[in-house]
Enzyme design. Sequence first.
Site, PDB file in Angstrom:
ATOM      1  N   ASP A  17      72.772  52.088  56.752  1.00  0.00           N
ATOM      2  CA  ASP A  17      72.791  50.625  56.793  1.00  0.00           C
ATOM      3  C   ASP A  17      74.179  50.129  56.392  1.00  0.00           C
ATOM      4  O   ASP A  17      74.787  50.626  55.446  1.00  0.00           O
ATOM      5  CB  ASP A  17      71.717  50.062  55.838  1.00  0.00           C
ATOM      6  CG  ASP A  17      71.420  48.606  56.111  1.00  0.00           C
ATOM      7  OD1 ASP A  17      70.306  48.305  56.570  1.00  0.00           O
ATOM      8  OD2 ASP A  17      72.326  47.754  55.875  1.00  0.00           O
ATOM      9  N   ILE A  18      74.661  49.129  57.117  1.00  0.00           N
ATOM     10  CA  ILE A  18      76.005  48.608  56.873  1.00  0.00           C
ATOM     11  C   ILE A  18      76.083  47.828  55.558  1.00  0.00           C
ATOM     12  O   ILE A  18      77.168  47.649  54.996  1.00  0.00           O
ATOM     13  CB  ILE A  18      76.436  47.720  58.074  1.00  0.00           C
ATOM     14  CG1 ILE A  18      77.938  47.641  58.193  1.00  0.00           C
ATOM     15  CG2 ILE A  18      75.805  46.344  58.013  1.00  0.00           C
ATOM     16  CD1 ILE A  18      78.406  47.027  59.508  1.00  0.00           C
TER      17      ILE A  18
ATOM     18  N   ASN B 166      60.200  45.909  58.272  1.00  0.00           N
ATOM     19  CA  ASN B 166      60.038  44.457  58.355  1.00  0.00           C
ATOM     20  C   ASN B 166      59.594  44.080  59.766  1.00  0.00           C
ATOM     21  O   ASN B 166      60.135  44.594  60.754  1.00  0.00           O
ATOM     22  CB  ASN B 166      61.358  43.766  58.009  1.00  0.00           C
ATOM     23  CG  ASN B 166      61.728  43.941  56.558  1.00  0.00           C
ATOM     24  OD1 ASN B 166      60.865  43.907  55.685  1.00  0.00           O
ATOM     25  ND2 ASN B 166      63.009  44.152  56.284  1.00  0.00           N
TER      26      ASN B 166
ATOM     27  N   GLU C 139      65.596  41.021  60.884  1.00  0.00           N
ATOM     28  CA  GLU C 139      66.797  40.398  61.449  1.00  0.00           C
ATOM     29  C   GLU C 139      67.185  40.972  62.804  1.00  0.00           C
ATOM     30  O   GLU C 139      67.792  40.277  63.617  1.00  0.00           O
ATOM     31  CB  GLU C 139      67.976  40.561  60.485  1.00  0.00           C
ATOM     32  CG  GLU C 139      67.837  39.723  59.227  1.00  0.00           C
ATOM     33  CD  GLU C 139      69.005  39.904  58.283  1.00  0.00           C
ATOM     34  OE1 GLU C 139      69.813  40.843  58.501  1.00  0.00           O
ATOM     35  OE2 GLU C 139      69.099  39.119  57.327  1.00  0.00           O
TER      36      GLU C 139
ATOM     37  N   HIS D  55      62.821  49.311  63.530  1.00  0.00           N
ATOM     38  CA  HIS D  55      63.541  50.242  62.649  1.00  0.00           C
ATOM     39  C   HIS D  55      62.774  50.392  61.352  1.00  0.00           C
ATOM     40  O   HIS D  55      62.096  49.467  60.892  1.00  0.00           O
ATOM     41  CB  HIS D  55      64.962  49.770  62.370  1.00  0.00           C
ATOM     42  CG  HIS D  55      65.072  48.343  61.918  1.00  0.00           C
ATOM     43  ND1 HIS D  55      64.965  47.279  62.787  1.00  0.00           N
ATOM     44  CD2 HIS D  55      65.255  47.797  60.688  1.00  0.00           C
ATOM     45  CE1 HIS D  55      65.094  46.140  62.122  1.00  0.00           C
ATOM     46  NE2 HIS D  55      65.255  46.430  60.832  1.00  0.00           N
TER      47      HIS D  55
ATOM     48  N   HIS E 250      63.502  51.361  57.387  1.00  0.00           N
ATOM     49  CA  HIS E 250      64.505  51.561  56.338  1.00  0.00           C
ATOM     50  C   HIS E 250      64.028  52.709  55.441  1.00  0.00           C
ATOM     51  O   HIS E 250      62.864  52.696  54.989  1.00  0.00           O
ATOM     52  CB  HIS E 250      64.616  50.324  55.438  1.00  0.00           C
ATOM     53  CG  HIS E 250      65.032  49.059  56.121  1.00  0.00           C
ATOM     54  ND1 HIS E 250      66.266  48.472  55.923  1.00  0.00           N
ATOM     55  CD2 HIS E 250      64.363  48.240  56.975  1.00  0.00           C
ATOM     56  CE1 HIS E 250      66.343  47.339  56.623  1.00  0.00           C
ATOM     57  NE2 HIS E 250      65.195  47.185  57.269  1.00  0.00           N
TER      58      HIS E 250
HETATM   59  P1  AMP Z   1      65.846  43.958  58.962  1.00  0.00           P
HETATM   60  O1  AMP Z   1      66.013  42.737  58.113  1.00  0.00           O
HETATM   61  O2  AMP Z   1      64.665  44.795  58.574  1.00  0.00           O
HETATM   62  O3  AMP Z   1      65.883  43.625  60.440  1.00  0.00           O
HETATM   63  O4  AMP Z   1      67.091  44.890  58.656  1.00  0.00           O
HETATM   64  C1  AMP Z   1      68.260  44.888  59.422  1.00  0.00           C
HETATM   65  C2  AMP Z   1      69.257  45.755  58.702  1.00  0.00           C
HETATM   66  O5  AMP Z   1      70.274  46.095  59.620  1.00  0.00           O
HETATM   67  C3  AMP Z   1      69.926  45.111  57.492  1.00  0.00           C
HETATM   68  O6  AMP Z   1      69.659  45.895  56.332  1.00  0.00           O
HETATM   69  C4  AMP Z   1      71.413  45.106  57.874  1.00  0.00           C
HETATM   70  O7  AMP Z   1      72.238  45.382  56.774  1.00  0.00           O
HETATM   71  C5  AMP Z   1      71.484  46.208  58.905  1.00  0.00           C
HETATM   72  N1  AMP Z   1      72.568  46.121  59.876  1.00  0.00           N
HETATM   73  C6  AMP Z   1      72.946  45.032  60.587  1.00  0.00           C
HETATM   74  N2  AMP Z   1      73.953  45.347  61.415  1.00  0.00           N
HETATM   75  C7  AMP Z   1      74.208  46.658  61.241  1.00  0.00           C
HETATM   76  C8  AMP Z   1      75.142  47.575  61.794  1.00  0.00           C
HETATM   77  N3  AMP Z   1      76.027  47.195  62.728  1.00  0.00           N
HETATM   78  N4  AMP Z   1      75.129  48.861  61.359  1.00  0.00           N
HETATM   79  C9  AMP Z   1      74.251  49.243  60.411  1.00  0.00           C
HETATM   80  N5  AMP Z   1      73.329  48.438  59.841  1.00  0.00           N
HETATM   81  C10 AMP Z   1      73.323  47.151  60.246  1.00  0.00           C
END
Ligand code: AMP
Length: 125
Positions: A39-40, A97, A105, A110, A112
């Site tokens: 995760d970024i 989520n 988001e 996905h 986590h």
């Molecule tokens: P969610 O809220 O469950 O959709 O989680 C989305 C996750 O994606 C968040 O924890 C972000 O930090 C992560 N994220 C967003 N863009 C990237 C990216 N380019 N590379 C890796 N993780 C990302």
Amino acid sequence: MPVDATQPYDDQNIFARILRGELPCTKVYEDEWAFAFNDINPQAPVHILVVPRGPYVSWDDFTEKAGDAEISGFIRAVGKIARDQGLVAPGYRLIANTGFHSHQEIPHFHVHICAGKQMGRMIPE
Ligand code: AMP
């Protein structure tokens, strides 16, 4: 902005672009069914995202439409990644989520994998 888990799949979402190699990531694992990367914006010392290769918006979409081999392959991959990372004994948390209230988001399903510290109870008493 959180997404609607019932929306149609958008193949321009960030994780679709990572899967196609159009955006960079720090890859942790890949096989026929799953792709995993860091995760970024990590929320724990270990924070890995695992995505299926197929076009599913959310957990709901995946569990409704994916085939049995795809679902079992994906879930086995999540378990293997946690074992390979040495997370089983200290423990880890899985989060998927789904939709607006969960604050999803990215509209590509996905999971986590969070680990590496004591995270406390999921829902405080
Ligand atoms: P969610 O809220 O469950 O959709 O989680 C989305 C996750 O994606 C968040 O924890 C972000 O930090 C992560 N994220 C967003 N863009 C990237 C990216 N380019 N590379 C890796 N993780 C990302």
